[in-house]
Motif scaffolding. Structure first.
Motif, mmCIF file in Angstrom:
data_model
loop_
_atom_site.group_PDB
_atom_site.id
_atom_site.type_symbol
_atom_site.label_atom_id
_atom_site.label_comp_id
_atom_site.label_asym_id
_atom_site.label_seq_id
_atom_site.Cartn_x
_atom_site.Cartn_y
_atom_site.Cartn_z
ATOM 1 N N TRP A 1 0.822 -1.207 0.000
ATOM 2 C CA TRP A 1 0.000 0.000 0.000
ATOM 3 C C TRP A 1 0.863 1.267 0.000
ATOM 4 C CZ3 TRP A 1 -0.584 -3.487 4.235
ATOM 5 C CH2 TRP A 1 0.110 -3.124 5.399
ATOM 6 N N SER A 2 2.113 1.147 0.455
ATOM 7 C CA SER A 2 3.024 2.293 0.466
ATOM 8 C C SER A 2 3.565 2.611 -0.922
ATOM 9 C CB SER A 2 4.190 2.009 1.405
ATOM 10 O OG SER A 2 4.969 0.939 0.893
ATOM 11 N N GLY A 3 3.380 1.662 -1.846
ATOM 12 C CA GLY A 3 3.936 1.833 -3.179
ATOM 13 C C GLY A 3 5.199 1.020 -3.407
ATOM 14 N N ASP A 4 5.757 0.450 -2.356
ATOM 15 C CA ASP A 4 6.924 -0.412 -2.516
ATOM 16 C C ASP A 4 6.569 -1.597 -3.398
ATOM 17 O OD1 ASP A 4 8.239 -0.020 0.880
ATOM 18 O OD2 ASP A 4 8.377 1.259 -0.897
ATOM 19 N N THR A 5 7.497 -1.960 -4.251
ATOM 20 C CA THR A 5 7.251 -3.066 -5.177
ATOM 21 C C THR A 5 8.249 -4.195 -4.965
ATOM 22 O OG1 THR A 5 8.583 -1.987 -6.876
ATOM 23 C CG2 THR A 5 6.215 -1.578 -6.925
ATOM 24 N N TYR A 6 7.836 -5.383 -5.337
ATOM 25 C CA TYR A 6 8.636 -6.583 -5.189
ATOM 26 C C TYR A 6 8.518 -7.396 -6.484
ATOM 27 C CZ TYR A 6 7.704 -5.322 -0.315
ATOM 28 O OH TYR A 6 7.583 -4.638 0.872
ATOM 29 N N TYR A 7 9.632 -8.009 -6.889
ATOM 30 C CA TYR A 7 9.639 -8.823 -8.096
ATOM 31 C C TYR A 7 10.476 -10.069 -7.870
ATOM 32 C CZ TYR A 7 8.034 -4.543 -10.409
ATOM 33 O OH TYR A 7 7.333 -3.424 -10.772
ATOM 34 N N THR A 8 10.058 -11.148 -8.479
ATOM 35 C CA THR A 8 10.928 -12.300 -8.502
ATOM 36 C C THR A 8 12.024 -12.026 -9.528
ATOM 37 O OG1 THR A 8 10.952 -14.710 -8.609
ATOM 38 C CG2 THR A 8 9.696 -13.574 -10.315
ATOM 39 N N GLY A 9 13.174 -12.657 -9.341
ATOM 40 C CA GLY A 9 14.330 -12.318 -10.148
ATOM 41 C C GLY A 9 14.142 -12.473 -11.646
ATOM 42 N N SER A 10 13.400 -13.482 -12.050
ATOM 43 C CA SER A 10 13.282 -13.770 -13.470
ATOM 44 C C SER A 10 12.462 -12.732 -14.247
ATOM 45 C CB SER A 10 12.662 -15.154 -13.666
ATOM 46 O OG SER A 10 11.362 -15.189 -13.129
ATOM 47 N N VAL A 11 11.735 -11.868 -13.544
ATOM 48 C CA VAL A 11 10.921 -10.880 -14.250
ATOM 49 C C VAL A 11 11.411 -9.453 -14.035
ATOM 50 C CG1 VAL A 11 8.925 -12.406 -13.981
ATOM 51 C CG2 VAL A 11 9.170 -10.441 -12.455
ATOM 52 N N LYS A 12 12.409 -9.273 -13.195
ATOM 53 C CA LYS A 12 12.927 -7.930 -12.949
ATOM 54 C C LYS A 12 13.426 -7.303 -14.243
ATOM 55 C CE LYS A 12 14.298 -8.236 -8.090
ATOM 56 N NZ LYS A 12 15.424 -8.280 -7.130
ATOM 57 N N GLY A 13 13.027 -6.054 -14.458
ATOM 58 C CA GLY A 13 13.417 -5.360 -15.675
ATOM 59 C C GLY A 13 12.497 -5.617 -16.848
ATOM 60 N N ARG A 14 11.614 -6.599 -16.727
ATOM 61 C CA ARG A 14 10.666 -6.903 -17.803
ATOM 62 C C ARG A 14 9.220 -6.624 -17.392
ATOM 63 N NH1 ARG A 14 9.999 -11.970 -19.610
ATOM 64 N NH2 ARG A 14 10.524 -12.960 -17.613
ATOM 65 N N PHE A 15 8.899 -6.889 -16.148
ATOM 66 C CA PHE A 15 7.532 -6.702 -15.643
ATOM 67 C C PHE A 15 7.487 -5.487 -14.735
ATOM 68 C CE2 PHE A 15 5.990 -11.433 -15.763
ATOM 69 C CZ PHE A 15 6.395 -11.517 -17.089
ATOM 70 N N THR A 16 6.352 -4.801 -14.758
ATOM 71 C CA THR A 16 6.137 -3.660 -13.880
ATOM 72 C C THR A 16 4.752 -3.761 -13.253
ATOM 73 O OG1 THR A 16 7.524 -2.242 -15.269
ATOM 74 C CG2 THR A 16 6.068 -1.154 -13.697
ATOM 75 N N ILE A 17 4.718 -3.705 -11.938
ATOM 76 C CA ILE A 17 3.443 -3.721 -11.229
ATOM 77 C C ILE A 17 3.069 -2.298 -10.844
ATOM 78 C CG2 ILE A 17 4.469 -4.081 -8.941
ATOM 79 C CD1 ILE A 17 2.083 -5.954 -8.322
ATOM 80 N N SER A 18 1.796 -2.018 -10.892
ATOM 81 C CA SER A 18 1.314 -0.702 -10.485
ATOM 82 C C SER A 18 -0.110 -0.845 -9.972
ATOM 83 C CB SER A 18 1.365 0.298 -11.650
ATOM 84 O OG SER A 18 0.547 -0.136 -12.717
ATOM 85 N N ARG A 19 -0.578 0.182 -9.314
ATOM 86 C CA ARG A 19 -1.936 0.136 -8.792
ATOM 87 C C ARG A 19 -2.592 1.502 -8.947
ATOM 88 N NH1 ARG A 19 -1.412 -1.858 -2.875
ATOM 89 N NH2 ARG A 19 -3.687 -1.555 -2.848
ATOM 90 N N ASP A 20 -3.891 1.478 -9.140
ATOM 91 C CA ASP A 20 -4.690 2.697 -9.205
ATOM 92 C C ASP A 20 -5.761 2.555 -8.133
ATOM 93 O OD1 ASP A 20 -6.486 4.752 -9.749
ATOM 94 O OD2 ASP A 20 -6.206 4.618 -11.903
ATOM 95 N N ASN A 21 -5.529 3.162 -6.993
ATOM 96 C CA ASN A 21 -6.457 3.000 -5.882
ATOM 97 C C ASN A 21 -7.821 3.614 -6.176
ATOM 98 O OD1 ASN A 21 -4.580 1.598 -4.337
ATOM 99 N ND2 ASN A 21 -3.798 3.462 -3.363
ATOM 100 N N ALA A 22 -7.858 4.623 -7.018
ATOM 101 C CA ALA A 22 -9.146 5.239 -7.371
ATOM 102 C C ALA A 22 -10.013 4.278 -8.177
ATOM 103 C CB ALA A 22 -8.917 6.521 -8.151
#
Length: 122
Positions: A53-74
């Motif tokens: 909820w703070s905006g911190d993101t986590y990725y497994t190693g195999s997708v780092k640099g290729r996948f991006t997570i984001s959220r739109d709380n509205a």
């Protein structure tokens, strides 16, 4: 009760892109940790990415640099932008919501979507 509905999966060629969406019900979406997991045929479900909820993101190693997570709380929606897709990314992708805990740990998540199939052809 939180209900999650994923969309955006499909068939794409190697190197292509897809954007997964996960729409959540409920008024407390912004307080949840949202995660993406995937399960390939015959394999266990594994962690892909999460956003706190703070905006911190986590990725497994195999997708780092290729996948991006984001959220739109509205919009009560979390996204997973997947670029440079590889055949090994083929899996059913699940969205999940957690009130807390350790984001990469599936046991932290109490709410799960039904999954959306992603297939990457070689």
């Amino acid at each position: 009760q939180v209900q999650l509905v994923e969309s955006g999966g499909g068939l794409v060629q190697t190197g292509g892109s897809l954007r997964l969406s996960c729409a959540a019900s409920g008024r407390t979406f912004s307080s949840y940790v949202m995660g993406w997991f995937r399960q390939a045929a015959g394999k266990e479900r594994v962690f892909v990415s999460a956003i706190h909820w703070s905006g911190d993101t986590y990725y497994t190693g195999s997708v780092k640099g290729r996948f991006t997570i984001s959220r739109d709380n509205a919009k009560n929606t979390v996204y997973l932008q997947m670029n440079s897709l590889k055949p090994e990314d083929t899996a059913v992708y699940y969205c999940a919501a957690a009130a807390g805990g350790h984001p990469p740990d599936a046991r932290s998540y109490a709410h799960w979507g039904q999954g959306t199939q992603v297939t990457v052809s070689s």
